[in-house]
Design a protein around this motif. Structure first.
Motif, PDB file in Angstrom:
ATOM      1  N   LEU A 239      34.176 -40.565  26.626  1.00  0.00           N
ATOM      2  CA  LEU A 239      35.315 -41.227  27.623  1.00  0.00           C
ATOM      3  C   LEU A 239      36.671 -41.122  27.122  1.00  0.00           C
ATOM      4  O   LEU A 239      36.766 -40.713  25.854  1.00  0.00           O
ATOM      5  CB  LEU A 239      34.910 -43.025  27.736  1.00  0.00           C
ATOM      6  N   ALA A 240      37.625 -41.053  27.979  1.00  0.00           N
ATOM      7  CA  ALA A 240      39.017 -40.834  27.485  1.00  0.00           C
ATOM      8  C   ALA A 240      39.653 -42.160  27.731  1.00  0.00           C
ATOM      9  O   ALA A 240      39.227 -43.095  28.489  1.00  0.00           O
ATOM     10  CB  ALA A 240      39.626 -39.789  28.422  1.00  0.00           C
ATOM     11  N   ALA A 241      40.849 -42.419  27.233  1.00  0.00           N
ATOM     12  CA  ALA A 241      41.565 -43.600  26.831  1.00  0.00           C
ATOM     13  C   ALA A 241      42.194 -43.527  28.472  1.00  0.00           C
ATOM     14  O   ALA A 241      42.643 -42.503  29.095  1.00  0.00           O
ATOM     15  CB  ALA A 241      42.722 -43.438  25.924  1.00  0.00           C
ATOM     16  N   THR A 242      42.107 -44.897  28.718  1.00  0.00           N
ATOM     17  CA  THR A 242      42.868 -45.110  30.510  1.00  0.00           C
ATOM     18  C   THR A 242      44.399 -45.502  30.062  1.00  0.00           C
ATOM     19  O   THR A 242      44.987 -45.784  31.033  1.00  0.00           O
ATOM     20  CB  THR A 242      42.284 -46.074  31.132  1.00  0.00           C
ATOM     21  N   ALA A 243      44.988 -45.817  28.832  1.00  0.00           N
ATOM     22  CA  ALA A 243      46.124 -46.140  28.443  1.00  0.00           C
ATOM     23  C   ALA A 243      46.807 -45.244  27.278  1.00  0.00           C
ATOM     24  O   ALA A 243      45.835 -44.299  27.284  1.00  0.00           O
ATOM     25  CB  ALA A 243      46.179 -47.753  28.066  1.00  0.00           C
TER      26      ALA A 243
ATOM     27  N   TYR B 133      35.178 -58.322  39.049  1.00  0.00           N
ATOM     28  CA  TYR B 133      35.606 -57.696  37.922  1.00  0.00           C
ATOM     29  C   TYR B 133      36.191 -56.196  38.403  1.00  0.00           C
ATOM     30  O   TYR B 133      35.646 -55.808  39.300  1.00  0.00           O
ATOM     31  CB  TYR B 133      34.639 -57.413  37.024  1.00  0.00           C
ATOM     32  N   ARG B 134      37.155 -55.463  37.639  1.00  0.00           N
ATOM     33  CA  ARG B 134      37.407 -54.424  37.903  1.00  0.00           C
ATOM     34  C   ARG B 134      37.072 -53.397  36.618  1.00  0.00           C
ATOM     35  O   ARG B 134      37.551 -53.657  35.455  1.00  0.00           O
ATOM     36  CB  ARG B 134      38.975 -54.178  38.009  1.00  0.00           C
ATOM     37  N   ILE B 135      36.161 -52.447  36.804  1.00  0.00           N
ATOM     38  CA  ILE B 135      35.744 -51.461  35.701  1.00  0.00           C
ATOM     39  C   ILE B 135      36.762 -50.190  35.842  1.00  0.00           C
ATOM     40  O   ILE B 135      36.793 -49.660  36.651  1.00  0.00           O
ATOM     41  CB  ILE B 135      34.421 -51.268  35.931  1.00  0.00           C
ATOM     42  N   THR B 136      37.289 -49.526  34.743  1.00  0.00           N
ATOM     43  CA  THR B 136      38.112 -48.617  34.689  1.00  0.00           C
ATOM     44  C   THR B 136      37.614 -47.564  33.418  1.00  0.00           C
ATOM     45  O   THR B 136      37.718 -47.957  32.342  1.00  0.00           O
ATOM     46  CB  THR B 136      39.594 -48.861  34.436  1.00  0.00           C
ATOM     47  N   LEU B 137      36.885 -46.633  33.815  1.00  0.00           N
ATOM     48  CA  LEU B 137      36.760 -45.677  32.890  1.00  0.00           C
ATOM     49  C   LEU B 137      37.122 -44.174  33.426  1.00  0.00           C
ATOM     50  O   LEU B 137      37.104 -43.951  34.509  1.00  0.00           O
ATOM     51  CB  LEU B 137      34.941 -45.577  32.914  1.00  0.00           C
ATOM     52  N   ARG B 138      37.454 -43.325  32.278  1.00  0.00           N
ATOM     53  CA  ARG B 138      37.883 -42.014  32.652  1.00  0.00           C
ATOM     54  C   ARG B 138      37.129 -41.173  31.546  1.00  0.00           C
ATOM     55  O   ARG B 138      36.871 -41.094  30.579  1.00  0.00           O
ATOM     56  CB  ARG B 138      39.280 -42.067  32.340  1.00  0.00           C
ATOM     57  N   PRO B 139      36.653 -40.062  32.305  1.00  0.00           N
ATOM     58  CA  PRO B 139      35.768 -39.140  31.447  1.00  0.00           C
ATOM     59  C   PRO B 139      36.792 -38.035  30.732  1.00  0.00           C
ATOM     60  O   PRO B 139      37.904 -37.930  30.957  1.00  0.00           O
ATOM     61  CB  PRO B 139      35.242 -38.232  32.578  1.00  0.00           C
ATOM     62  N   LEU B 140      36.156 -37.382  29.625  1.00  0.00           N
ATOM     63  CA  LEU B 140      37.219 -36.722  28.748  1.00  0.00           C
ATOM     64  C   LEU B 140      37.575 -35.577  29.662  1.00  0.00           C
ATOM     65  O   LEU B 140      36.809 -35.018  29.974  1.00  0.00           O
ATOM     66  CB  LEU B 140      36.294 -36.291  27.617  1.00  0.00           C
ATOM     67  N   GLY B 141      38.782 -35.242  29.498  1.00  0.00           N
ATOM     68  CA  GLY B 141      39.411 -34.100  30.386  1.00  0.00           C
ATOM     69  C   GLY B 141      39.472 -34.572  31.840  1.00  0.00           C
ATOM     70  O   GLY B 141      40.288 -33.668  32.443  1.00  0.00           O
TER      71      GLY B 141
ATOM     72  N   GLU C 122      28.075 -37.937  32.951  1.00  0.00           N
ATOM     73  CA  GLU C 122      26.941 -38.986  32.731  1.00  0.00           C
ATOM     74  C   GLU C 122      27.477 -39.963  31.736  1.00  0.00           C
ATOM     75  O   GLU C 122      26.903 -41.036  31.861  1.00  0.00           O
ATOM     76  CB  GLU C 122      25.889 -37.941  31.650  1.00  0.00           C
ATOM     77  N   ALA C 123      28.405 -39.743  31.000  1.00  0.00           N
ATOM     78  CA  ALA C 123      29.199 -40.884  30.105  1.00  0.00           C
ATOM     79  C   ALA C 123      29.745 -41.729  30.855  1.00  0.00           C
ATOM     80  O   ALA C 123      29.469 -42.994  30.746  1.00  0.00           O
ATOM     81  CB  ALA C 123      30.183 -39.993  29.156  1.00  0.00           C
ATOM     82  N   VAL C 124      30.498 -41.437  31.964  1.00  0.00           N
ATOM     83  CA  VAL C 124      31.175 -42.292  32.871  1.00  0.00           C
ATOM     84  C   VAL C 124      30.217 -43.290  33.510  1.00  0.00           C
ATOM     85  O   VAL C 124      30.033 -44.510  33.809  1.00  0.00           O
ATOM     86  CB  VAL C 124      32.172 -41.515  33.914  1.00  0.00           C
ATOM     87  N   THR C 125      28.934 -42.604  34.157  1.00  0.00           N
ATOM     88  CA  THR C 125      28.001 -43.064  34.828  1.00  0.00           C
ATOM     89  C   THR C 125      27.341 -44.161  34.104  1.00  0.00           C
ATOM     90  O   THR C 125      27.105 -45.264  34.457  1.00  0.00           O
ATOM     91  CB  THR C 125      26.968 -42.078  35.357  1.00  0.00           C
ATOM     92  N   LEU C 126      26.834 -43.727  32.838  1.00  0.00           N
ATOM     93  CA  LEU C 126      26.118 -44.706  31.940  1.00  0.00           C
ATOM     94  C   LEU C 126      26.906 -45.781  31.518  1.00  0.00           C
ATOM     95  O   LEU C 126      26.456 -46.802  31.598  1.00  0.00           O
ATOM     96  CB  LEU C 126      25.613 -43.817  30.663  1.00  0.00           C
ATOM     97  N   GLY C 127      28.191 -45.649  31.170  1.00  0.00           N
ATOM     98  CA  GLY C 127      29.037 -46.673  30.867  1.00  0.00           C
ATOM     99  C   GLY C 127      29.316 -47.703  32.024  1.00  0.00           C
ATOM    100  O   GLY C 127      29.090 -49.078  31.791  1.00  0.00           O
ATOM    101  N   ALA C 128      29.439 -47.207  33.311  1.00  0.00           N
ATOM    102  CA  ALA C 128      29.589 -48.214  34.268  1.00  0.00           C
ATOM    103  C   ALA C 128      28.279 -48.928  34.412  1.00  0.00           C
ATOM    104  O   ALA C 128      28.313 -50.039  34.969  1.00  0.00           O
ATOM    105  CB  ALA C 128      29.959 -47.236  35.658  1.00  0.00           C
ATOM    106  N   LEU C 129      27.161 -48.082  34.500  1.00  0.00           N
ATOM    107  CA  LEU C 129      25.816 -48.928  34.563  1.00  0.00           C
ATOM    108  C   LEU C 129      25.600 -50.120  33.757  1.00  0.00           C
ATOM    109  O   LEU C 129      25.167 -51.144  34.065  1.00  0.00           O
ATOM    110  CB  LEU C 129      24.723 -47.827  34.661  1.00  0.00           C
ATOM    111  N   PHE C 130      26.039 -49.855  32.217  1.00  0.00           N
ATOM    112  CA  PHE C 130      26.021 -50.990  31.407  1.00  0.00           C
ATOM    113  C   PHE C 130      26.849 -52.228  31.913  1.00  0.00           C
ATOM    114  O   PHE C 130      26.563 -53.193  31.841  1.00  0.00           O
ATOM    115  CB  PHE C 130      26.381 -50.359  29.971  1.00  0.00           C
ATOM    116  N   LEU C 131      28.056 -51.785  32.203  1.00  0.00           N
ATOM    117  CA  LEU C 131      28.917 -53.024  32.651  1.00  0.00           C
ATOM    118  C   LEU C 131      28.493 -53.547  34.012  1.00  0.00           C
ATOM    119  O   LEU C 131      28.557 -54.718  33.959  1.00  0.00           O
ATOM    120  CB  LEU C 131      30.329 -52.294  32.897  1.00  0.00           C
ATOM    121  N   LEU C 132      27.991 -52.870  34.832  1.00  0.00           N
ATOM    122  CA  LEU C 132      27.685 -53.444  36.157  1.00  0.00           C
ATOM    123  C   LEU C 132      26.362 -54.243  36.002  1.00  0.00           C
ATOM    124  O   LEU C 132      26.342 -55.438  36.516  1.00  0.00           O
ATOM    125  CB  LEU C 132      27.387 -52.136  37.151  1.00  0.00           C
TER     126      LEU C 132
END
Length: 162
Positions: free
Chosen positions: A101-105, A125-133, A52-62
């Motif tokens: 979310l988790a750090a991607t770097a 644009y490229r969106i990069t998000l990673r879920p915790l764990g 849900e965190a990744v999906t919501l973050g992606a929706l805001f950005l998109l």
């Protein structure tokens, strides 16, 4: 004839103990199944929260990309307020959008959740998000609608097919 003898029927002590032991085994098995079900429910719930965190973050950005692009550096990852992972933060609004979310770097601050002009294409644009764990990040590409229309209108019909 045996007139004074009464025949008693019933359960002996040994039979009662065997039945009790079998009943306890059944109860232990059912209890273990119940506990496994509860543990699985907890894991599924945690996974759902991460997704849900990744999906919501992606929706805001998109949403913002499709509405007309995003200023460079508007969105960033910061340390989450609960100390678990990162939060997608909107610098313009000055508030976090979603946590979990988790750090991607190497760290939240070094991570870049959104990158503009991917592959030299304006408006892509490229969106990069990673879920915790999560091991692998979710990578999405989005196009600014106005830039897509400009790009489509500027190329000749022969160039579009290639």
């Amino acid at each position: 004839m045996m007139a004074g003898r009464v025949v008693e029927s019933g359960v002996s002590l040994v039979e009662l103990l065997v039945a009790l032991a079998v009943g306890m085994l059944v109860l232990l098995g059912a209890g273990r199944l119940y506990l496994d079900g509860v543990e699985n429910l907890i894991r599924v719930d945690e996974l759902g929260e991460r997704q849900e965190a990744v999906t919501l973050g992606a929706l805001f950005l998109l949403r913002d990309i499709r509405r007309g692009g995003v200023e460079p550096g508007r969105y960033e990852l910061r340390d989450a307020t609960d100390g678990k992972g990162c939060a997608l933060h909107d610098r313009v609004a000055g508030e976090p959008l979603v946590e979990g979310l988790a750090a991607t770097a190497g760290s939240c601050a070094a991570s870049e959740p959104i990158r503009a002009d991917v592959e030299g294409r304006a408006g892509l644009y490229r969106i990069t998000l990673r879920p915790l764990g999560g091991v692998n990040p979710l990578v999405l590409h989005a196009m600014d609608r106005e830039a897509a229309v400009r790009h489509a209108g500027s190329s000749s019909p022969g160039e579009r097919g290639s």
